[in-house]
Design an enzyme around this catalytic site. Structure first.
Site, short mmCIF file in Angstrom:
data_model
loop_
_atom_site.label_atom_id
_atom_site.label_comp_id
_atom_site.label_asym_id
_atom_site.label_seq_id
_atom_site.Cartn_x
_atom_site.Cartn_y
_atom_site.Cartn_z
N SER A 14 0.83 -1.21 0.00
CA SER A 14 0.00 0.00 0.00
C SER A 14 0.86 1.26 0.00
O SER A 14 1.83 1.36 0.76
CB SER A 14 -0.91 0.02 1.24
OG SER A 14 -1.54 1.28 1.33
N LYS A 65 -13.17 -4.32 1.82
CA LYS A 65 -14.05 -3.17 1.57
C LYS A 65 -15.55 -3.50 1.67
O LYS A 65 -16.33 -2.66 2.10
CB LYS A 65 -13.76 -2.57 0.19
CG LYS A 65 -12.40 -1.91 0.07
CD LYS A 65 -12.30 -1.20 -1.26
CE LYS A 65 -10.89 -0.96 -1.69
NZ LYS A 65 -10.81 -0.23 -2.96
N ASP A 101 -13.32 6.81 -3.24
CA ASP A 101 -12.93 6.67 -4.66
C ASP A 101 -13.85 7.51 -5.55
O ASP A 101 -13.43 7.97 -6.61
CB ASP A 101 -13.03 5.20 -5.11
CG ASP A 101 -11.85 4.38 -4.63
OD1 ASP A 101 -10.80 4.98 -4.31
OD2 ASP A 101 -11.98 3.14 -4.58
N GLY A 130 -16.28 -3.72 -11.96
CA GLY A 130 -15.94 -4.05 -10.58
C GLY A 130 -16.21 -2.88 -9.65
O GLY A 130 -16.94 -1.94 -9.99
N GLY A 244 -3.85 7.50 -14.02
CA GLY A 244 -4.54 6.93 -12.86
C GLY A 244 -4.03 7.38 -11.51
O GLY A 244 -4.68 7.15 -10.49
P1 ATR Z 1 -11.80 -3.32 -8.86
O1 ATR Z 1 -12.36 -3.29 -7.48
O2 ATR Z 1 -10.44 -2.71 -8.99
O3 ATR Z 1 -12.76 -2.78 -9.88
P2 ATR Z 1 -12.52 -6.02 -9.60
O4 ATR Z 1 -13.81 -5.90 -8.88
O5 ATR Z 1 -11.73 -7.28 -9.44
O6 ATR Z 1 -11.51 -4.87 -9.18
O7 ATR Z 1 -12.78 -5.74 -11.15
C1 ATR Z 1 -11.81 -5.97 -12.13
C2 ATR Z 1 -12.38 -5.57 -13.50
O8 ATR Z 1 -11.35 -5.83 -14.49
C3 ATR Z 1 -13.60 -6.37 -13.92
O9 ATR Z 1 -14.42 -5.55 -14.71
C4 ATR Z 1 -12.96 -7.49 -14.76
O10 ATR Z 1 -13.83 -8.07 -15.71
P3 ATR Z 1 -14.73 -9.38 -15.30
O11 ATR Z 1 -15.90 -8.83 -14.52
O12 ATR Z 1 -15.13 -9.97 -16.59
O13 ATR Z 1 -13.83 -10.25 -14.46
C5 ATR Z 1 -11.89 -6.71 -15.48
N1 ATR Z 1 -10.83 -7.59 -16.00
C6 ATR Z 1 -9.85 -8.19 -15.28
N2 ATR Z 1 -9.06 -8.94 -16.12
C7 ATR Z 1 -9.58 -8.81 -17.37
C8 ATR Z 1 -9.23 -9.32 -18.66
N3 ATR Z 1 -8.16 -10.13 -18.82
N4 ATR Z 1 -9.99 -8.95 -19.72
C9 ATR Z 1 -11.05 -8.12 -19.57
N5 ATR Z 1 -11.42 -7.60 -18.38
C10 ATR Z 1 -10.71 -7.94 -17.29
#
Ligand code: ATR
Length: 282
Positions: A14, A65, A101, A130, A244
């Site tokens: 972190s 969270k 956020d 997500g 970001g």
């Molecule tokens: P966060 O809290 O940071 O949003 P998360 O809830 O794990 O983390 O969400 C990750 C996001 O990245 C999701 O939208 C995920 O898509 P899925 O819902 O289909 O899993 C997306 N993501 C992660 N790896 C991916 C990949 N290889 N291709 C497309 N989308 C991806």
């Protein structure tokens, strides 16, 4: 002395201690910001007990969270919309939870693009569904935008997000199939990546931006690397980009204010400090 924490599992990567440590020093405050590793089975007890250990509150990160959301006594409207809590504090004896956020992403857009940037932004495209996507959508819904499209690899999660966040907002919230993106991109004046694609060690987010509007803005919430392949592609097309890192910095502001009583400033010096740390870790 006022004490705050960041709690997660694992927690050693972190960067929040660096951010809050910088502000404590800058404002000459008698305070501390500690990194605390708590396993999920112990998180409920941690949340109940931090007051007795002398903490004013803190940040909550992965994987706690959602549990924090269910275990606080009161939540801000933003936390309600996102369904997750990343900042906790005590107010009049009550345990509060916020999701900073939401404000962090919007403050970063405003700082990067200038207030009023949304004036001629009608359509926004958000990639991912997500927790981060929920925070981004919730923030954008407070602005005079016409509609937001959400596209996700797993379409059902985009549908869930749209269903949960649509109510009570005048901003149209629709989903788009990933395959349909070539038809959405030419209308999108703001494109936001909230997926982990483009992060170091992950495949890039490959979007064809050649048909994006000339005035489109492309934002990424990934900040390692600071220039993701998506932002590099956007720059190559001559589009405006927003990286970001600012969201990470701005989301820390409301927590610091609540625990330490000072509204801290996101300075170029702070940004440089975190950037150097990111570069050093790679
Ligand atoms: P966060 O809290 O940071 O949003 P998360 O809830 O794990 O983390 O969400 C990750 C996001 O990245 C999701 O939208 C995920 O898509 P899925 O819902 O289909 O899993 C997306 N993501 C992660 N790896 C991916 C990949 N290889 N291709 C497309 N989308 C991806």
């Amino acid at each position: 002395m006022t004490k705050a924490f960041v709690v997660g599992h694992p927690i050693k990567h972190s960067r929040s201690p660096l951010i809050h440590g910088y502000w404590l020093e800058r404002y000459g405050l008698d305070g501390s910001y500690d990194r605390i590793d708590v396993a999920p089975v112990n998180f409920g007890d941690f949340l109940k007990g931090f007051r007795s250990k002398g903490y004013a509150g803190g940040n909550v990160t992965i994987p706690h969270k959602e549990m924090a959301f269910f275990n606080v006594e009161r939540r801000t409207a933003q936390a309600e919309r996102v369904g997750a809590v990343n900042t906790v504090w005590i107010e009049d004896g009550v345990l509060w939870g916020d999701n900073t956020d939401v404000a962090g992403f919007m403050a970063h857009l405003d700082a990067s693009l200038g207030t009023g940037w949304e004036q001629d932004v009608e359509t926004v495209l958000v990639l991912g569904a997500g927790g981060a996507a929920r925070a981004v959508v919730a923030g954008l819904q407070d602005r005079p935008i016409k509609r937001i499209f959400v596209a996700n690899r797993t379409p059902s999660k985009a549908e869930d997000l749209a269903r949960d966040l649509r109510s009570g907002s005048p901003v149209g919230l629709e989903t788009s199939a990933w395959e349909a993106l070539p038809r959405v991109i030419p209308h999108a004046r703001l494109i936001v990546n909230t997926t982990s694609l483009g992060m170091a060690g992950q495949p890039p987010l490959a979007l064809d931006l050649s048909r994006a509007p000339r005035k489109a803005i492309v934002a990424d919430i990934v900040y390692v690397p600071i220039e993701t392949p998506l932002l590099a592609a956007a720059s190559a097309e001559g589009l405006r980009t927003v990286d970001g890192l600012g969201m990470l910095l701005h989301q820390a502001v409301p927590g610091f204010r609540r625990w330490f009583g000072v509204t801290p400033e996101v300075t170029p010096e702070l940004r440089g400090l975190i950037l150097a740390d990111i570069e050093g870790a790679r």
